[in-house]
Design an enzyme around this catalytic site. Structure first.
Site, mmCIF file in Angstrom:
data_model
loop_
_atom_site.group_PDB
_atom_site.id
_atom_site.type_symbol
_atom_site.label_atom_id
_atom_site.label_comp_id
_atom_site.label_asym_id
_atom_site.label_seq_id
_atom_site.Cartn_x
_atom_site.Cartn_y
_atom_site.Cartn_z
ATOM 1 N N HIS A 139 0.801 -1.234 0.000
ATOM 2 C CA HIS A 139 0.000 0.000 0.000
ATOM 3 C C HIS A 139 0.833 1.284 0.000
ATOM 4 O O HIS A 139 0.279 2.378 -0.092
ATOM 5 C CB HIS A 139 -0.933 0.028 1.221
ATOM 6 C CG HIS A 139 -0.207 0.299 2.510
ATOM 7 N ND1 HIS A 139 0.464 -0.681 3.191
ATOM 8 C CD2 HIS A 139 -0.022 1.437 3.215
ATOM 9 C CE1 HIS A 139 1.020 -0.166 4.268
ATOM 10 N NE2 HIS A 139 0.751 1.121 4.309
HETATM 11 C C1 UD1 Z 1 -1.836 5.737 5.548
HETATM 12 C C2 UD1 Z 1 -0.546 6.270 6.162
HETATM 13 C C3 UD1 Z 1 0.514 5.183 6.156
HETATM 14 C C4 UD1 Z 1 0.012 3.911 6.799
HETATM 15 C C5 UD1 Z 1 -1.309 3.496 6.181
HETATM 16 C C6 UD1 Z 1 -1.848 2.338 6.971
HETATM 17 C C7 UD1 Z 1 -0.161 8.670 5.777
HETATM 18 C C8 UD1 Z 1 0.666 9.663 5.052
HETATM 19 N N1 UD1 Z 1 0.003 7.383 5.410
HETATM 20 O O1 UD1 Z 1 -1.581 5.416 4.199
HETATM 21 O O2 UD1 Z 1 1.619 5.638 6.927
HETATM 22 O O3 UD1 Z 1 0.962 2.891 6.556
HETATM 23 O O4 UD1 Z 1 -2.243 4.589 6.258
HETATM 24 O O5 UD1 Z 1 -2.700 1.541 6.220
HETATM 25 O O6 UD1 Z 1 -0.911 9.020 6.644
HETATM 26 N N2 UD1 Z 1 -9.042 4.796 1.143
HETATM 27 C C9 UD1 Z 1 -10.278 4.239 1.034
HETATM 28 N N3 UD1 Z 1 -10.875 3.771 2.176
HETATM 29 C C10 UD1 Z 1 -10.299 3.819 3.389
HETATM 30 C C11 UD1 Z 1 -9.014 4.397 3.487
HETATM 31 C C12 UD1 Z 1 -8.396 4.880 2.361
HETATM 32 O O7 UD1 Z 1 -10.852 4.170 -0.042
HETATM 33 O O8 UD1 Z 1 -10.903 3.364 4.383
HETATM 34 C C13 UD1 Z 1 -8.391 5.326 -0.075
HETATM 35 C C14 UD1 Z 1 -8.706 6.799 -0.292
HETATM 36 O O9 UD1 Z 1 -8.929 7.007 -1.645
HETATM 37 C C15 UD1 Z 1 -7.405 7.490 0.067
HETATM 38 C C16 UD1 Z 1 -6.360 6.431 -0.274
HETATM 39 O O10 UD1 Z 1 -7.002 5.180 0.007
HETATM 40 O O11 UD1 Z 1 -7.218 8.652 -0.650
HETATM 41 C C17 UD1 Z 1 -5.101 6.523 0.563
HETATM 42 O O12 UD1 Z 1 -5.445 6.585 1.944
HETATM 43 P P1 UD1 Z 1 -4.556 7.437 2.957
HETATM 44 O O13 UD1 Z 1 -5.149 7.343 4.314
HETATM 45 O O14 UD1 Z 1 -4.294 8.777 2.390
HETATM 46 O O15 UD1 Z 1 -3.162 6.699 2.887
HETATM 47 P P2 UD1 Z 1 -2.750 5.196 3.175
HETATM 48 O O16 UD1 Z 1 -2.104 4.627 1.975
HETATM 49 O O17 UD1 Z 1 -3.879 4.445 3.762
HETATM 50 N N1 UDP Z 2 -3.623 -5.756 8.400
HETATM 51 C C1 UDP Z 2 -4.969 -6.016 8.576
HETATM 52 N N2 UDP Z 2 -5.726 -6.266 7.467
HETATM 53 C C2 UDP Z 2 -5.207 -6.252 6.205
HETATM 54 C C3 UDP Z 2 -3.829 -5.962 6.055
HETATM 55 C C4 UDP Z 2 -3.066 -5.704 7.169
HETATM 56 O O1 UDP Z 2 -5.465 -6.049 9.697
HETATM 57 O O2 UDP Z 2 -5.954 -6.471 5.249
HETATM 58 C C5 UDP Z 2 -2.834 -5.475 9.607
HETATM 59 C C6 UDP Z 2 -1.463 -6.084 9.684
HETATM 60 O O3 UDP Z 2 -1.505 -7.396 10.210
HETATM 61 C C7 UDP Z 2 -0.772 -5.123 10.615
HETATM 62 C C8 UDP Z 2 -1.369 -3.787 10.263
HETATM 63 O O4 UDP Z 2 -2.591 -4.076 9.602
HETATM 64 O O5 UDP Z 2 -1.150 -5.405 11.954
HETATM 65 C C9 UDP Z 2 -0.451 -3.016 9.359
HETATM 66 O O6 UDP Z 2 -1.108 -1.915 8.835
HETATM 67 P P1 UDP Z 2 -0.726 -1.271 7.442
HETATM 68 O O7 UDP Z 2 0.046 -2.242 6.637
HETATM 69 O O8 UDP Z 2 -1.980 -0.733 6.880
HETATM 70 O O9 UDP Z 2 0.151 -0.012 7.879
HETATM 71 P P2 UDP Z 2 1.677 0.163 8.288
HETATM 72 O O10 UDP Z 2 1.982 -0.787 9.369
HETATM 73 O O11 UDP Z 2 2.492 -0.044 7.061
HETATM 74 O O12 UDP Z 2 1.761 1.584 8.731
#
Ligand code: UD1
Ligand code: UDP
Length: 360
Positions: free
Chosen positions: A208
């Site tokens: 992601h």
């Molecule tokens: C964010 C965090 C990242 C973390 C990740 C955990 C920042 C800069 N990044 O990244 O550090 O590892 O969360 O998963 O804060 N979206 C949906 N539904 C949701 C959530 C997101 O559709 O429930 C889509 C939206 O279009 C959004 C895009 O995903 O614009 C990215 O989501 P965003 O929260 O900006 O960044 P993550 O990649 O989730």
């Molecule tokens: N995870 C989850 N569901 C998923 C993918 C990941 O619950 O579909 C869990 C994973 O086991 C870990 C956490 O989400 O505990 C990690 O989150 P993510 O990868 O979104 O963010 P990051 O750790 O990179 O910030």
């Protein structure tokens, strides 16, 4: 004391699940959800499965550019802080929700406690690095998961208020990992909502990071590597990637990559424990692979958690199919006695330190 905790993204819900349980035995906690993650499978499922208290506020802020999202959160969290007047702000990790809340609090002279402080990649091209550095430099308590994080802070001149607590992700892994229901994997749904039919032997993939999703090339390489392995891959797709992953699967015939909806934490841990090997760009998942002694390949240019690289348990790969396949070959030496992420009780240590009892 009154502690105001701000969360917004999936990994923060997991850390809050562990810490809130300990914190609420001694203090009053106000929980604020910025709304950054909002789909049922990205948010509500964690609160339900892990028994996290319902947020007192949901600010409903998600999507858009980094500046727009962070700015909107800054204004909204400031209002809540002025209203609640907490003794501490508690934030986790490195998301835009973390940075916005920390900035709002420090300007109101509310001390900031940063859990998962001190992680460093060494590049400002990573959006989370910016969030980490800024948050650390405005925090009064900098609580580190590992010794390497303490050392990174020292190199930036940050030593006051720094404590080595261990990792609340390890607390969660230990606590919930011992309480996993038996039939979790049978509940996994593919991206169309049908039963995913997880095979006995499988690999676990997540992807992601902005660095791997800015264009389709990296994800195509990652999926191409997984498609060549000796068993299918279970890939719960972050919502930002769903349509791209579907298109890549269909255009390239990657039939051995099972695209599923994001899963809840308990199912994710069951996947970690059941997988043959793991490929990810997630900071959390690469640690969980290490906790479980599973070989992991992290598709990223930078080491995020240096301790996980010990014995080759975790290795970096370029977003290149051949490199990923080569790194998946091993060899790996995992020493279960080496546990640099604490003892599974970091939440109690964090609570003690906030209470003013736990200086080390
Ligand atoms: C964010 C965090 C990242 C973390 C990740 C955990 C920042 C800069 N990044 O990244 O550090 O590892 O969360 O998963 O804060 N979206 C949906 N539904 C949701 C959530 C997101 O559709 O429930 C889509 C939206 O279009 C959004 C895009 O995903 O614009 C990215 O989501 P965003 O929260 O900006 O960044 P993550 O990649 O989730
Ligand atoms: N995870 C989850 N569901 C998923 C993918 C990941 O619950 O579909 C869990 C994973 O086991 C870990 C956490 O989400 O505990 C990690 O989150 P993510 O990868 O979104 O963010 P990051 O750790 O990179 O910030």
């Amino acid at each position: 004391m009154k502690i105001l905790t701000v969360v917004g993204a999936r990994p923060q819900f997991i850390k809050a699940a562990a810490v809130s349980r300990a914190l609420r035995r001694e203090h009053t906690e106000i929980l604020v959800h910025t709304g950054q993650h909002y789909d049922y499978n990205m948010s509500d499922i964690f609160f339900e499965e892990l028994g996290i208290p319902k947020p007192d506020y949901n600010l409903g802020i998600a999507g858009g550019t980094h500046g727009k999202m962070t700015g909107a959160m800054l204004a909204a969290v400031e209002e809540v802080l002025m209203n609640e007047k907490p003794d501490w702000l508690l934030v986790y990790g490195d998301t835009n929700s973390t940075l916005a809340a920390a900035l709002a609090a420090v300007k109101l002279h509310i001390p900031v406690c940063h859990v998962e402080s001190g992680g460093r990649l060494g590049t400002l091209t990573n959006p989370e690095e910016v969030n980490r550095i800024c948050t650390d430099h405005v925090s009064s308590l900098l609580l580190c998961c590992t010794a390497s994080a303490v050392e990174f802070l020292r190199r930036e001149g940050l030593t006051a208020g720094v404590h080595l607590t261990g990792d609340p992700m390890y607390d969660a892994f230990r606590y919930y990992g011992e309480r996993l229901p038996a039939d979790l994997l049978s509940g996994v749904e593919d991206i169309d909502g049908n039963p995913a039919d997880i095979p006995e032997r499988f690999y676990y993939l997540t992807c992601h990071r902005e660095e791997n999703t800015a264009d389709g090339r990296s994800l195509r390489e990652i999926m191409a590597a997984m498609d060549q392995l000796d068993a299918p891959t279970v890939y719960p797709v972050h919502p930002r990637n769903t349509e791209r992953a579907r298109r890549l699967r269909d255009e390239n015939g990657f039939s051995r990559v099972l695209l599923t909806k994001p899963v809840g934490y308990l199912t994710s841990i069951a996947l970690v424990k059941g997988a043959a090997k793991i490929v990810t760009d997630s900071g959390g998942l690469q640690r969980e692979a290490f906790f479980a002694g599973k070989q992991c390949v992290t598709v990223f240019d930078y080491v995020v958690w240096p301790e996980t690289m010990t014995g080759g348990v975790n290795r970096l790969a370029k977003p290149d199919a051949a490199d990923i396949l080569e790194k998946l070959e091993g060899p790996v030496i995992w020493n279960p006695a080496y546990q640099p992420f604490g003892d599974g009780h970091s939440s109690e240590k964090i609570t003690k330190i906030i209470s003013g009892e736990g200086a080390n």
